[in-house]
Design a protein around this motif. Structure first.
Motif, PDB file in Angstrom:
ATOM      1  N   TRP A 137      60.209 -10.172  56.111  1.00 52.43           N
ATOM      2  CA  TRP A 137      60.417 -11.367  55.302  1.00 52.43           C
ATOM      3  C   TRP A 137      59.435 -11.393  54.147  1.00 52.43           C
ATOM      4  O   TRP A 137      58.507 -10.597  54.099  1.00 52.43           O
ATOM      5  CB  TRP A 137      60.231 -12.614  56.173  1.00 52.43           C
ATOM      6  N   PRO A 161      64.575 -12.741  53.178  1.00 49.43           N
ATOM      7  CA  PRO A 161      64.564 -11.498  53.951  1.00 49.43           C
ATOM      8  C   PRO A 161      64.167 -10.312  53.080  1.00 49.43           C
ATOM      9  O   PRO A 161      64.359 -10.311  51.862  1.00 49.43           O
ATOM     10  CB  PRO A 161      66.007 -11.367  54.424  1.00 49.43           C
ATOM     11  N   MET A 190      63.659 -16.075  62.433  1.00 49.96           N
ATOM     12  CA  MET A 190      62.452 -15.291  62.695  1.00 49.96           C
ATOM     13  C   MET A 190      62.072 -15.294  64.166  1.00 49.96           C
ATOM     14  O   MET A 190      62.277 -16.273  64.872  1.00 49.96           O
ATOM     15  CB  MET A 190      61.287 -15.837  61.864  1.00 49.96           C
ATOM     16  N   GLY A 228      55.859 -10.233  57.457  1.00 52.20           N
ATOM     17  CA  GLY A 228      56.257 -10.746  56.156  1.00 52.20           C
ATOM     18  C   GLY A 228      55.250 -10.404  55.082  1.00 52.20           C
ATOM     19  O   GLY A 228      54.068 -10.183  55.370  1.00 52.20           O
ATOM     20  N   ASN A 279      66.365 -19.085  57.020  1.00 51.68           N
ATOM     21  CA  ASN A 279      65.687 -17.801  57.200  1.00 51.68           C
ATOM     22  C   ASN A 279      64.593 -17.934  58.258  1.00 51.68           C
ATOM     23  O   ASN A 279      64.453 -17.060  59.119  1.00 51.68           O
ATOM     24  CB  ASN A 279      65.102 -17.306  55.876  1.00 51.68           C
TER      25      ASN A 279
END
Length: 137
Positions: free
Chosen positions: A4, A122, A43, A49, A39
């Motif tokens: 991410w 993403p 997760m 990320g 989003n």
């Protein structure tokens, strides 16, 4: 594991602020965009990320890890808004700027390159590997 990108204005919440939270991490709160929220709902603990400084710097400066899955955002009583908790993992040796990403043909389909306003987005595995190399990680 999925990847991410988390965007933050450094004057509001910077990489240094995130690092200072240590292993306890911090809620990624205050997101008021449905796509970004959705989003975060996808997760899982252990996902990684990029930490991106928006506005003036416009650069990926570090790597974070999701340490708590989607839960109610503590900054509002509105049940529609949720967030995850993240902790800092590693700083980039070299920040990877938005311009660098736009100049790399292999990143032409990256969400960051095509939708710079989305605050949580993403990142594909191929994009992740390439940007990590670009950042010296």
């Amino acid at each position: 594991m999925r990847y991410w990108l988390f965007k933050s204005e450094p004057s509001t919440w910077s990489w240094d602020d995130q690092v200072a939270k240590g292993d306890a991490g911090e809620e990624w709160d205050g997101v008021r965009n449905y796509q970004a929220r959705n989003n975060m709902r996808e997760m899982k603990v252990g996902d990684r990320g990029f930490f991106y400084h928006s506005q003036t710097e416009k650069a990926i400066v570090g790597i974070v890890e999701v340490i708590a899955e989607s839960h109610p955002d503590s900054t509002t009583d509105d049940e529609r808004w949720e967030c995850v908790d993240i902790k800092a993992v590693q700083a980039f040796g070299t920040p990877v700027t938005l311009e660098m990403c736009k100049g790399e043909p292999r990143l032409e389909d990256m969400v960051l390159v095509n939708n710079t306003r989305l605050s949580v987005q993403p990142v594909s595995a191929a994009e992740w590997k390439l940007i990590c190399r670009m950042g010296g990680v």
